[in-house]
Design a protein around this motif. Structure first.
Motif, short mmCIF file in Angstrom:
data_model
loop_
_atom_site.label_atom_id
_atom_site.label_comp_id
_atom_site.label_asym_id
_atom_site.label_seq_id
_atom_site.Cartn_x
_atom_site.Cartn_y
_atom_site.Cartn_z
N VAL A 197 0.86 -1.19 0.00
CA VAL A 197 0.00 0.00 0.00
C VAL A 197 0.89 1.23 0.00
O VAL A 197 1.86 1.31 0.75
CB VAL A 197 -0.94 0.01 1.24
CG1 VAL A 197 -1.73 1.30 1.30
CG2 VAL A 197 -1.86 -1.18 1.21
N ASP A 198 0.54 2.20 -0.83
CA ASP A 198 1.28 3.45 -0.90
C ASP A 198 0.82 4.34 0.25
O ASP A 198 -0.11 5.13 0.10
CB ASP A 198 1.05 4.12 -2.25
CG ASP A 198 1.89 5.36 -2.43
OD1 ASP A 198 2.82 5.56 -1.65
OD2 ASP A 198 1.60 6.13 -3.37
N GLY A 199 1.46 4.23 1.41
CA GLY A 199 1.04 4.95 2.60
C GLY A 199 2.01 5.99 3.07
O GLY A 199 1.97 6.41 4.21
N GLY A 200 2.91 6.44 2.20
CA GLY A 200 3.94 7.40 2.58
C GLY A 200 3.45 8.83 2.60
O GLY A 200 2.29 9.13 2.30
N ASP A 201 4.35 9.72 2.94
CA ASP A 201 4.04 11.14 3.05
C ASP A 201 4.75 11.94 1.96
O ASP A 201 5.56 11.41 1.21
CB ASP A 201 4.50 11.66 4.42
CG ASP A 201 3.68 11.05 5.55
OD1 ASP A 201 2.47 10.85 5.37
OD2 ASP A 201 4.26 10.77 6.61
N HIS A 202 4.44 13.22 1.90
CA HIS A 202 5.10 14.14 0.96
C HIS A 202 6.40 14.63 1.60
O HIS A 202 6.44 14.91 2.79
CB HIS A 202 4.20 15.35 0.68
CG HIS A 202 2.94 14.99 -0.02
ND1 HIS A 202 2.83 15.01 -1.39
CD2 HIS A 202 1.74 14.59 0.44
CE1 HIS A 202 1.61 14.66 -1.73
NE2 HIS A 202 0.92 14.40 -0.63
N VAL A 203 7.45 14.73 0.79
CA VAL A 203 8.76 15.17 1.29
C VAL A 203 9.27 16.30 0.39
O VAL A 203 9.23 16.21 -0.83
CB VAL A 203 9.77 14.01 1.31
CG1 VAL A 203 11.14 14.50 1.76
CG2 VAL A 203 9.30 12.89 2.21
N ILE A 204 9.73 17.37 1.03
CA ILE A 204 10.34 18.51 0.34
C ILE A 204 11.80 18.55 0.77
O ILE A 204 12.10 18.57 1.96
CB ILE A 204 9.65 19.83 0.75
CG1 ILE A 204 8.16 19.76 0.46
CG2 ILE A 204 10.29 21.00 0.05
CD1 ILE A 204 7.36 20.83 1.18
N ILE A 205 12.72 18.53 -0.20
CA ILE A 205 14.15 18.63 0.10
C ILE A 205 14.64 19.99 -0.38
O ILE A 205 14.48 20.34 -1.55
CB ILE A 205 14.94 17.51 -0.58
CG1 ILE A 205 14.43 16.14 -0.13
CG2 ILE A 205 16.42 17.64 -0.24
CD1 ILE A 205 15.09 14.97 -0.81
N ILE A 206 15.22 20.76 0.54
CA ILE A 206 15.73 22.09 0.20
C ILE A 206 17.25 22.10 0.33
O ILE A 206 17.84 21.20 0.94
CB ILE A 206 15.10 23.18 1.09
CG1 ILE A 206 15.35 22.92 2.57
CG2 ILE A 206 13.61 23.30 0.81
CD1 ILE A 206 14.89 24.04 3.49
N ASN A 207 17.89 23.10 -0.24
CA ASN A 207 19.35 23.29 -0.21
C ASN A 207 20.11 22.13 -0.82
O ASN A 207 21.13 21.69 -0.30
CB ASN A 207 19.83 23.54 1.22
CG ASN A 207 19.41 24.89 1.74
OD1 ASN A 207 19.36 25.85 0.99
ND2 ASN A 207 19.09 24.95 3.01
N CYS A 208 19.65 21.61 -1.95
CA CYS A 208 20.34 20.49 -2.60
C CYS A 208 21.73 20.88 -3.08
O CYS A 208 22.62 20.03 -3.13
CB CYS A 208 19.52 19.99 -3.78
SG CYS A 208 18.11 19.05 -3.26
N GLU A 209 21.92 22.14 -3.44
CA GLU A 209 23.24 22.55 -3.92
C GLU A 209 24.29 22.53 -2.82
O GLU A 209 25.47 22.51 -3.10
CB GLU A 209 23.16 23.94 -4.56
CG GLU A 209 22.79 25.05 -3.60
CD GLU A 209 22.60 26.38 -4.30
OE1 GLU A 209 22.82 26.43 -5.52
OE2 GLU A 209 22.26 27.35 -3.62
N LYS A 210 23.86 22.51 -1.56
CA LYS A 210 24.79 22.50 -0.44
C LYS A 210 25.01 21.10 0.12
O LYS A 210 25.69 20.93 1.12
CB LYS A 210 24.29 23.42 0.67
CG LYS A 210 24.24 24.88 0.25
CD LYS A 210 23.71 25.75 1.34
CE LYS A 210 23.57 27.18 0.86
NZ LYS A 210 22.85 28.00 1.83
#
Length: 138
Positions: free
Chosen positions: A44-57
């Motif tokens: 079951v696809d029961g995961g959450d939303h994830v936002i990743i910031i500052n990828c360049e660092k």
């Protein structure tokens, strides 16, 4: 067993500044799959939303910047392309993070649905403030 209609999704923000790229990708994949929930069910696809910031660092340890390469094929004859991670991190750090997280998700339709809930941003600003994401600590 968790049912697909019973899934509630939350939003989380991961800050990649100064952290190894792989460690951030592992944490993101963990939350995208939903393995942090007590109701985790593999089919079951029961995961959450994830936002990743500052990828360049985000950091790459060892000699990965100069020796590791991302390869893909265009589909045409002789269409094998490759780029080293030092160029990739300077031009498109979002793509490097997306490739790392994608490699840690299932290689099925379920994994494709999980990857659609990932948002990756180069800098510290993101456009998902209306969802009131929670900050994740390492």
């Amino acid at each position: 067993m968790q049912k697909p209609q019973d899934v509630t999704r939350k939003w989380y923000v991961l800050d990649a500044a100064g952290r190894p790229l792989g460690r951030v990708a592992v944490k993101a994949a963990h939350f995208l799959k939903g393995k942090h929930k007590p109701t985790f069910t593999p089919h079951v696809d029961g995961g959450d939303h994830v936002i990743i910031i500052n990828c360049e660092k985000a950091a790459l340890t060892g000699k990965k910047l100069t020796q590791k390469k991302l390869q893909w094929h265009t589909g045409w004859i002789g269409g094998l392309k490759e780029i080293t991670y030092d160029k990739l991190m300077s031009q498109k750090p979002e793509r490097a993070m997306m490739v790392a997280v994608k490699g840690m998700l299932p290689k099925t339709k379920l994994g494709d649905k999980m990857l659609k809930r990932l948002r990756v941003y180069r800098g510290a600003e993101h456009s998902n403030a209306a969802q009131k994401p929670e900050s994740l600590e390492f």
